[in-house]
Design a protein around this motif. Structure first.
Motif, PDB file in Angstrom:
ATOM      1  N   SER A 166       0.846  -1.199   0.000  1.00 53.15           N
ATOM      2  CA  SER A 166       0.000   0.000   0.000  1.00 53.15           C
ATOM      3  C   SER A 166       0.875   1.241   0.000  1.00 53.15           C
ATOM      4  O   SER A 166       2.083   1.164   0.268  1.00 53.15           O
ATOM      5  N   SER A 216      -6.992   5.721  16.932  1.00 53.70           N
ATOM      6  CA  SER A 216      -6.625   4.569  16.084  1.00 53.70           C
ATOM      7  C   SER A 216      -7.826   3.639  15.956  1.00 53.70           C
ATOM      8  O   SER A 216      -8.815   3.769  16.704  1.00 53.70           O
ATOM      9  N   GLY A 217      -7.692   2.678  15.051  1.00 48.43           N
ATOM     10  CA  GLY A 217      -8.737   1.653  14.916  1.00 48.43           C
ATOM     11  C   GLY A 217      -8.756   0.736  16.126  1.00 48.43           C
ATOM     12  O   GLY A 217      -9.810   0.244  16.525  1.00 48.43           O
ATOM     13  N   THR A 218      -7.588   0.484  16.704  1.00 45.16           N
ATOM     14  CA  THR A 218      -7.521  -0.368  17.899  1.00 45.16           C
ATOM     15  C   THR A 218      -8.255   0.309  19.058  1.00 45.16           C
ATOM     16  O   THR A 218      -9.045  -0.339  19.768  1.00 45.16           O
ATOM     17  N   LYS A 248      -4.764   2.608   5.081  1.00 46.00           N
ATOM     18  CA  LYS A 248      -6.175   2.415   4.729  1.00 46.00           C
ATOM     19  C   LYS A 248      -6.585   3.366   3.587  1.00 46.00           C
ATOM     20  O   LYS A 248      -5.948   4.392   3.366  1.00 46.00           O
ATOM     21  N   ARG A 274       1.800  -8.940   0.565  1.00 49.35           N
ATOM     22  CA  ARG A 274       1.704  -9.316   1.991  1.00 49.35           C
ATOM     23  C   ARG A 274       0.738 -10.479   2.170  1.00 49.35           C
ATOM     24  O   ARG A 274      -0.263 -10.579   1.449  1.00 49.35           O
ATOM     25  N   TYR A 313      -1.510 -11.118   4.459  1.00 45.73           N
ATOM     26  CA  TYR A 313      -2.512 -10.831   5.504  1.00 45.73           C
ATOM     27  C   TYR A 313      -3.561 -11.932   5.513  1.00 45.73           C
ATOM     28  O   TYR A 313      -4.055 -12.301   4.444  1.00 45.73           O
ATOM     29  N   PHE A 314      -3.998 -12.526   6.613  1.00 43.69           N
ATOM     30  CA  PHE A 314      -3.574 -12.302   7.962  1.00 43.69           C
ATOM     31  C   PHE A 314      -2.930 -13.574   8.494  1.00 43.69           C
ATOM     32  O   PHE A 314      -3.447 -14.240   9.367  1.00 43.69           O
TER      33      PHE A 314
END
Ligand code: T4K
Length: 377
Positions: free
Chosen positions: A12, A63-65, A188, A313, A315-316
């Motif tokens: 990305s 953050s998303g977390t 993102k 990558r 993921y995941f």
């Protein structure tokens, strides 16, 4: 033209606005000397996103977390929450930080999202909620989870980190369940460098999240909840305000890249494309291929691409249930998660961002065709 890229091509590349549109917003920050704590740019971005995403109540976070943790706290979740192993560690860690025991259930091998039947089998008297992940922007079976929630009196939370812009039959998926979280991390589609948001249906939940993200502070002398600092600062909000007007153009550029990938890669033996369910608008966060049964393995392709300066990558993978923090949970046994285990070994995310352009996508397809045919550099 040699096949290898001169510069590394990563999975990305963050969307950045024209520098002037960001610096104009920063002039206001300098003028006001208001850097964080619910500044005007924070509030303006909340409003702009509510309109852009067609949602009622949205609270920005750092953050998303943090968004996931705040959603769990705002809904007072405890006990067990059923979730998927095919996700970022962030999904699991948010539960753990809230004192919740994650329970893994398997995924549907076609949609890669939690399988409602597997979820139902995992429900115990301690289950309080389902945490579905719209992984790679593919929506969970939100109707099935709504029905399970009614039948077993559960909450439903969605990790929508990849679902900015995902729609089902023209309706946003972000208003499904009790809460949906977003990530605005640099990688993102829509980014504020670091950031995220929680979208809720109930204004009381929005009120609680706004308090919880600001240490529970109601006013100068009253702290009503044991909150955390999960506020979005003005620099991040400015980047969001500058990126929002160009996010649809980025989406369209990615759609063009996806079209090249789809048309060029469809015929390669052993390589499958993800099929989005009918009526779903792809959020274009990731371009994912699945490699099984061909001449080259997933890991073989991943390694070979690096020789051409292409950094895909996996993921995941390794899945969350195999990591030291979670592998001793009873639900972590791979035989409980066969579809997820297989997917984890077969998926590969290709470089995917607007600036790659259709030319870049063609070059990557040339490399994949070359490698898949068993040829070396
Ligand atoms: N739920 C789900 C389902 C998620 O996928 C995530 C995050 C979360 C929750 C939590 O949201 P946040 O708390 O992060 O907001 C990345 C991201 O750090 C992470 O946000 C994301 N998921 C995860 C899937 O991917 P890495 O370790 O793969 O990122 P990294 O640094 O290797 O970046 C990937 C590539 O992007 C690099 O090779 C180069 C490029 N890049 C990256 C950054 C950060 C740039 O060109 N510029 C940059 O500034 O985790």
């Amino acid at each position: 033209m040699p096949l290898a890229f001169e510069q590394p091509v990563y999975v990305s590349r963050p969307l950045l606005p024209p520098f002037e549109s960001y610096s104009r917003l920063l002039e206001g920050v300098w003028g006001r000397v208001r850097l964080t704590n619910k500044g005007p740019l924070h509030d303006a971005l909340e409003d702009a996103l509510r309109h852009h995403l067609h949602v009622g109540h949205l609270s920005l976070t750092s953050s998303g977390t943090a968004a996931l943790m705040l959603a769990c706290r705002a809904l007072d979740l405890s006990g067990e929450v059923i979730t998927t192993p095919l996700t970022s560690q962030a999904t699991l860690h948010a539960l753990t930080w809230c004192g919740i025991t994650p329970v893994f259930a398997d995924i549907d091998s076609a949609t890669l999202t939690l399988d409602p039947h597997a979820v139902e089998r995992a429900i115990t008297p301690r289950t309080r909620a389902i945490l579905g992940v719209h992984v790679f922007g593919i929506p969970c079976d939100v109707h099935a989870f709504a029905a399970l929630a009614r039948r077993y009196n559960l909450r439903v939370v969605y990790d929508g980190a990849h679902a900015f812009g995902t729609e089902i039959n023209g309706e946003t998926v972000l208003t499904s369940g009790d809460a949906t979280t977003l990530s605005f991390h640099a990688t993102k589609l829509f980014n504020t460098a670091e950031g995220g948001a929680v979208i809720v249906q109930d204004p009381e939940h929005k009120r609680r999240i706004d308090l919880l993200k600001n240490l529970g502070i109601q006013d100068e002398v009253t702290v009503v909840l044991p909150g955390i600092n999960a506020r979005m600062n003005e620099f991040a909000a400015a980047l969001g305000l500058a990126n929002l007007p160009i996010v649809e153009a980025e989406w369209a550029a990615r759609a063009a890249v996806a079209e090249i990938y789809r048309s060029r890669l469809a015929g390669i033996e052993g390589l499958d494309l993800l099929a989005f369910p009918r009526g779903v608008r792809n959020s274009h966060h990731y371009f994912v291929i699945r490699i099984r049964g061909g001449r080259v393995s997933r890991d073989g392709l991943y390694e070979s691409l690096k020789e051409y300066n292409v950094f895909a990558r996996r993921y995941f993978w390794p899945l969350c249930n195999t990591q030291p923090s979670y592998r001793d949970l009873p639900s972590s046994k791979p035989e409980n998660l066969t579809a997820a285990t297989r997917a984890g070994e077969e998926l590969l995310c290709l470089p995917f961002y607007g600036e790659l352009g259709t030319g870049g996508a063609h070059r990557i397809c040339d490399v994949i065709e070359h490698v898949s045919a068993g040829r070396s550099r």
